[in-house]
Design an enzyme around this catalytic site. Structure first.
Site, short mmCIF file in Angstrom:
data_model
loop_
_atom_site.label_atom_id
_atom_site.label_comp_id
_atom_site.label_asym_id
_atom_site.label_seq_id
_atom_site.Cartn_x
_atom_site.Cartn_y
_atom_site.Cartn_z
N VAL A 171 0.82 -1.04 0.02
CA VAL A 171 -0.04 0.03 -0.02
C VAL A 171 0.93 1.26 -0.11
O VAL A 171 2.35 1.27 0.10
CB VAL A 171 -0.97 0.03 1.29
CG1 VAL A 171 -2.14 -0.86 0.97
CG2 VAL A 171 -0.17 -0.32 2.21
N LYS A 185 -1.82 15.04 -7.78
CA LYS A 185 -2.80 15.22 -6.74
C LYS A 185 -2.71 16.81 -6.39
O LYS A 185 -1.59 16.89 -5.92
CB LYS A 185 -2.21 14.39 -5.43
CG LYS A 185 -2.79 14.63 -4.22
CD LYS A 185 -2.26 13.72 -3.24
CE LYS A 185 -2.43 14.19 -1.87
NZ LYS A 185 -1.88 13.58 -0.74
#
Ligand SMILES: Cc1cc2nc3c(=O)[nH]c(=O)nc-3n(C[C@H](O)[C@H](O)[C@H](O)COP(=O)(O)OP(=O)(O)OC[C@H]3O[C@@H](n4cnc5c(N)ncnc54)[C@H](O)[C@@H]3O)c2cc1C
Length: 503
Positions: A49, A80
């Site tokens: 992750v 982002k």
């Protein structure tokens, strides 16, 4: 004066994001002078992750000399522009933490003070988010290129990427620069009987790998820093009670790719939503004190936008940090060094800042204690500043609908954070800003988003003419709104710049 006794070999234990970032950075900066070996075990694998980053990652990639378009294709990256927080202050409330700056200048300057002055005179000129190009663009799904000057200098971005692909990309990069990768399971760690320094690691098949300097990137296991050197750990879970996570990727539900991370506060923690090119990363970070695994899984499954692409990956952690990141001849990076939950995507950044500091404090074979102490102090400060920023999100809330939020909003917080909140609430000022990893813009966005509103403003701003300020704000809003509307969508931007992977 003595001549240093230079390090001749570095051994990196672990090949997750931390291991390969370290390998790439050392190969780039030191590869001509010493040997670099990385040991990893496919049987153990990586944590799997870690998809969202913050803007300094661009400096890391630039230091390596990576081509941005290639990097984005290889790691299925998207941009982002910040984080959209839902339900953190109250159910139904939302705010945006932008990476760019409010106003028209590349630094926050007096923006907030002027805004407060106009508001204090009873003129509602709209929320501060109306004056953030990054926020305006993000919420419309737009993307643009940051420039060195002009209004686009107020833009700021980081990436969402597939951390597994990033590690593989950096592996190819590192191997091209001469890093030697050894596949194998480390079964034992040999220490010098006198110094206690790590001498070598022994693999299950009997091979022994010696080195001068060891970088422990073995993840939560902490093979060297924890298991061999027994370095203690500061447990911060009384401030940050989340201790579990469940991650589950899903397919995109539509054609748009939002240029931001979403974070939604839930009964027992919060859920992330991270759009990559080829899928969406989802996960629920929660506290086992306040909710159970089955409820967490039900919540996660009920709140993903597209078809699930895998079963949930369950993880456990203890928020905190090693008492020493660098102990004897071992420097821990990544999860081996500690963990602060991913609410503001800071773990990969802490790997980067650890690598940078290690290059600044690079040892010789005497491993001078003062140098090690200097490294540890600087890295400790980074961890503490980030810890405070994360606690702010949990503490400054009005939620009282579940036990987690009742606990966090009434718990005692570190003095350093209490002081920051107090200083901001009094007149919108930023305490100890020079030491901060997060900029005043970030602190301002989250403080105000979480309901900490300054009661007054800097008295020096009271001399400013209100009519002039109001006209300035109106023009600024108009200019920024038009600029944001003219930007391309993120998908178009990626396509136009050759950043979309073919598949
Ligand atoms: C739920 C969650 C969400 C996260 N989200 C984000 C995020 O959005 N943004 C962010 O910046 N960070 C995030 N992180 C953190 C991020 O995942 C890590 O910082 C990053 O992946 C670095 O991991 P690592 O390389 O330290 O460890 P790992 O990926 O666990 O790698 C450990 C390595 O050590 C090797 N190893 C271990 N034991 C042995 C052995 N005995 N012999 C040989 N090799 C061994 C393994 O094979 C592996 O190669 C998140 C973390 C969690 C838990």
């Amino acid at each position: 004066m003595q001549s240093p006794d230079p390090i001749r070999s570095i051994v990196i234990v672990g090949g997750g994001t931390a291991g390969w970032m370290a390998a790439a950075a050392f190969a780039r900066n030191l590869g001509r002078h010493l040997s670099i070996t990385l040991v990893e075990s496919e049987d153990i694998g990586t944590v799997g992750v870690g998809e969202a980053t913050i803007p300094p990652i661009k400096l890391f990639n630039a230091m390596l000399g990576l081509d941005e378009a290639e990097f984005m294709r290889e790691t299925r990256a998207t941009y982002k522009l910040g984080i959209r927080f839902h339900d953190w202050l109250n159910l139904g409330h939302e705010y945006f933490h932008p990476f760019g700056v409010y106003g028209l200048k590349p630094e926050l300057g007096h923006f907030l003070q002027f805004w407060l002055r106009v508001q204090a005179q009873g003129h509602d000129i709209g929320p501060v988010s109306d004056y953030s190009l990054c926020t305006l663009a993000a919420l419309q799904g737009k993307m643009g290129r940051q420039t060195d000057d002009g209004v686009m200098a107020t833009f700021g971005s980081a990436y969402h990427f597939d951390a597994g692909l990033y590690a593989r990309y950096l592996r190819r990069y590192s191997e091209r620069l001469g890093v030697i990768r050894i596949e194998g399971l480390i079964a034992d760690v040999e220490q010098h009987p006198e110094t206690g320094n790590v001498k070598s690691v022994r693999l299950k098949d009997g091979r022994e790998i010696e080195g001068d300097l060891f970088i422990d990137c073995s993840g939560f296991r902490g093979l060297l820093i924890k298991q061999a050197l027994k370095t203690g750990y500061d447990d911060w879970s009384h401030w940050l009670p989340c201790d579990r996570a469940m991650a589950m990727p899903c397919a995109h539900a539509g054609a748009d790719i939002n240029p931001y991370t979403s974070s939604t506060a839930r009964e027992g923690g919060w859920q992330w939503h991270i759009p990559l090119q080829h899928r969406v990363g989802n996960g629920y970070v929660y506290s086992s004190r306040f909710t159970d695994d089955d409820s967490a899984e039900t919540t996660l499954r009920a709140n993903v936008e597209g078809e699930a692409l895998a079963e949930p990956n369950r993880l456990r952690f203890v928020t905190g940090r090693r008492k020493k990141f660098w102990n004897r001849n071992v420097v821990a990076l990544g999860l081996a060094s500690g963990f602060i939950e991913p609410l503001e995507s800071t773990s990969i950044h802490l790997i980067q800042s650890g690598i940078n500091k290690l290059l600044l404090h690079f040892p010789d074979r005497s491993f001078a204690p003062a140098n090690i102490e200097a490294y540890n102090r600087r890295q400790h400060l980074d961890y503490e500043r980030i810890r405070d920023f994360i606690i702010l999100h949990y503490h400054a809330t009005a939620r009282d609908d579940s036990a987690l939020w009742r606990y966090t909003r009434t718990m005692e917080i570190p003095d350093t954070l209490a002081h920051k909140i107090e200083v901001f609430r009094e007149r919108g000022a930023f305490a100890n800003a020079a030491e901060e990893m997060f900029t005043p813009t970030s602190w301002m966005a989250v403080l105000m988003g979480q309901g900490v509103i300054p009661q007054s403003h800097d008295p020096l701003v009271a001399y400013e003419d209100i009519a002039t300020l109001r006209t300035g704000f109106a023009r600024m809003k108009d200019h920024l709104t038009r600029l944001a509307a003219d930007l391309p969508s993120q998908r178009d931007y990626l396509r136009q710049n050759g950043m979309l992977a073919m598949s």
